[in-house]
Design a protein around this motif. Structure first.
Motif, mmCIF file in Angstrom:
data_model
loop_
_atom_site.group_PDB
_atom_site.id
_atom_site.type_symbol
_atom_site.label_atom_id
_atom_site.label_comp_id
_atom_site.label_asym_id
_atom_site.label_seq_id
_atom_site.Cartn_x
_atom_site.Cartn_y
_atom_site.Cartn_z
ATOM 1 N N LYS A 38 0.832 -1.205 0.000
ATOM 2 C CA LYS A 38 0.000 0.000 0.000
ATOM 3 C C LYS A 38 0.869 1.258 0.000
ATOM 4 O O LYS A 38 0.541 2.252 -0.664
ATOM 5 C CB LYS A 38 -0.930 -0.016 1.202
ATOM 6 N N CYS A 42 1.778 4.927 -3.095
ATOM 7 C CA CYS A 42 1.906 6.390 -3.055
ATOM 8 C C CYS A 42 3.367 6.842 -3.118
ATOM 9 O O CYS A 42 3.647 8.033 -2.999
ATOM 10 C CB CYS A 42 1.220 6.963 -1.811
ATOM 11 N N CYS A 418 -1.507 2.985 6.961
ATOM 12 C CA CYS A 418 -2.484 2.786 5.887
ATOM 13 C C CYS A 418 -3.603 3.828 5.957
ATOM 14 O O CYS A 418 -4.096 4.279 4.916
ATOM 15 C CB CYS A 418 -3.060 1.375 5.955
ATOM 16 N N GLN A 419 -4.001 4.233 7.178
ATOM 17 C CA GLN A 419 -5.013 5.272 7.318
ATOM 18 C C GLN A 419 -4.508 6.605 6.775
ATOM 19 O O GLN A 419 -5.259 7.359 6.137
ATOM 20 C CB GLN A 419 -5.412 5.423 8.789
ATOM 21 N N GLN A 422 -4.753 6.439 2.997
ATOM 22 C CA GLN A 422 -6.128 6.540 2.513
ATOM 23 C C GLN A 422 -6.740 7.916 2.772
ATOM 24 O O GLN A 422 -7.606 8.371 2.016
ATOM 25 C CB GLN A 422 -6.986 5.461 3.178
ATOM 26 N N HIS A 423 -6.274 8.575 3.840
ATOM 27 C CA HIS A 423 -6.846 9.872 4.225
ATOM 28 C C HIS A 423 -5.711 10.873 4.480
ATOM 29 O O HIS A 423 -5.427 11.222 5.631
ATOM 30 C CB HIS A 423 -7.716 9.721 5.468
#
Length: 517
Positions: A38, A42, A418-419, A422-423
């Motif tokens: 993940k 990015c 990971c949070q 995602q945000h």
């Protein structure tokens, strides 16, 4: 309906997908390994091992050396495949890497692209400021390798560091190589060999193992016999220096039973604590938070004499090199921000090699990802005593290890990373910065001076990209023949080369000054 996992594979997979998982060492990824997939989406987690040779080497020889390493370490043969939106390692039975030779035309194009006015030139030999001496103390390389032509090699390292085949996970319907070998011919007959790896198969200790084995194989090919081996008391080394247990299990499966236990309530409390604590965290000022990002490198080097002085003072002061480098980064930030007596909270990430902490299930030379991150916050101002801060940083890591934070917080840290991915808005200015600085616990010690000289290895560098989620500065340190050499990676243009160079110069000034008191 959620996918059920049976024997580490999703239920309902096709026969073709089942065949991919049937080969030895093939399996679904563990939690930490999946988190790196993940992160690579990015931009964080491309690992580079670059070797600069002062003589021309044959690309086919490089390919043979890489194949030798792949035969020894099955994880390096891994290919990434997505099965029902879950990542898996498919491991072919034989080495498969084909060395990619970059021709002179393409090399020139890359150098022009990397040297464009929109990108800062790489800093192999650091500029002098803040009253630092101009002696040849900024790079462990010989002076000859510092001329303008041979500085090109760091442009190429930065180019490879920002080349990411693994950013679009949903496209992996067929196995995707996780190790790429690249070869460049440079000026004056020099050669540059670069391995680009997915971080889920190669942590810092793995990169050191790969480098050492590759150099030994290069030596054997050049001289017809293995290099002289130093006496070893390690049974693993007596049986074969790189003999690793062939289970290649995920780090979560290698942790001894009971050492990672944590109640659901404790998980919730800690996650809430991390989230609330991040609201008060300070950062290195962001210069351009809006433009697309890439990773750049600045090196911090000390001479062997000054490194020895620093190590001796560390022992006297009761701290580690990890704690000392962390403290230098924190104090340098406070100085550059002119904090004075005003205090700020700074998060620090320390990477811990868990191999020796896990026990007998892993050897020191098992290649894969077996590091865990510990997050600590330090409240500092510009006036803080350096050695007091270094002890505080070192003790915080020691206390975390004693409390098994590297095991029990592993899933929490992965979840928070990971949070953030995602945000991004959860991070300051949507910068994806989760810490001021990242430092590895325990320096990699390289005493292969004679071996490197025998095969013409002029210089090398190992580091990972950080321009996705991660710190403002990641420090990858080695002690090379007694001299400290750090590859410091940062996200640009979030931070400029000038800004990071000032930070590194200030860190170096602090380290040198601390040995004089």
């Amino acid at each position: 309906m959620p996918i059920k996992i049976v024997n580490n594979a999703p239920e309902g997979i096709t026969d073709e997908e089942r065949i991919l998982l049937r080969t030895p060492h093939s399996r679904m990824l563990g939690g930490t390994e999946e988190s790196w997939c993940k992160a690579l989406g990015c931009g964080t987690g491309v690992t580079i091992l670059a070797m600069l040779f002062s003589e021309s080497i044959n690309p086919s020889e490089l390919q043979e050396v890489v194949h030798s390493v792949q035969r020894t370490h099955p994880r390096l043969r891994s290919q990434l495949v997505w099965i029902h939106d879950k990542p898996a390692f498919h491991v072919p039975p034989h080495p498969y890497v084909e060395c990619q030779v970059v021709d002179d035309v393409r090399t020139s194009e890359i150098l022009c692209e990397m040297a464009s006015p929109n990108r800062s030139s790489p800093s192999i030999e650091n500029s002098c400021s803040d009253g630092i001496s101009t002696e040849n103390d900024y790079c462990s390389c010989d002076t000859d390798s510092q001329d303008e032509g041979l500085r090109d090699w760091q442009y190429l390292v930065e180019y490879e560091l920002n080349t990411n085949e693994w950013s679009h996970q949903s496209d992996f319907r067929i196995p995707k190589d996780m190790l790429i070998a690249r070869f460049y011919h440079l000026a004056r007959g020099y050669s540059l060999a670069i391995l680009r790896l997915h971080t889920s198969i190669c942590d810092r200790a793995s990169a050191a193992t790969i480098l050492t084995q590759m150099l030994q194989v290069f030596y054997e090919k050049k001289y017809g016999h293995p290099p002289p081996q130093k006496a070893s008391n390690s049974q693993a080394e007596k049986n074969g220096y790189y003999a690793e247990k062939m289970n290649c299990i995920a780090i979560e499966d290698a942790i001894p039973r009971g050492k990672a236990n944590k109640s659901i309530w404790s998980h919730g409390v800690d996650l809430l604590g991390y989230s609330l604590g991040s609201r008060r965290h300070a950062n290195l000022p962001f210069e351009d938070p809006n433009s697309p990002r890439y990773s750049q490198i600045v090196r911090l080097c000390l001479s062997s004499e000054r490194t020895t002085q620093l190590q001796n003072v560390c022992k006297i002061q009761g701290t580690t090199m990890c704690g000392t480098l962390t403290a230098a980064g924190l104090k340098a930030t406070a100085i550059l921000k002119h904090l004075g007596n005003q205090s700020e909270h700074y998060p620090v990430i320390t990477l811990i090699d868990c191999r020796s902490l896990i026990g007998s299930s892993l050897s020191d030379h098992t290649v894969g990802y077996y590091y865990s991150a510990i997050v600590n916050t330090h409240h500092i101002n510009e006036a803080v005593n350096f050695w007091d801060l270094a002890r505080r940083c070192s003790n915080a890591v020691d206390t975390s290890i004693k409390n098994r934070k590297h095991f029990i917080d592993m899933s929490d840290v992965n979840f928070l990373m990971c949070q953030a991915i995602q945000h991004p808005s959860l991070t300051p200015s949507s910068s994806l910065r989760t810490a001021l600085i990242l430092v590895c616990e325990g320096s990699m010690v390289d005493d292969m001076g004679e071996l490197k000289k025998a095969i013409g290895l002029e210089d090398y560098m190992g580091c990972s990209s950080v321009h996705g989620v991660g710190p403002s500065l990641a420090v990858f340190d080695t002690i090379r023949n007694g001299a400290l050499d750090c590859a410091c990676v940062y996200p640009a243009p979030l931070h400029s080369r000038k800004q990071i160079q000032q930070l590194i110069n200030c860190m170096k000034s602090i380290l040198i000054g601390s040995t004089k008191h």
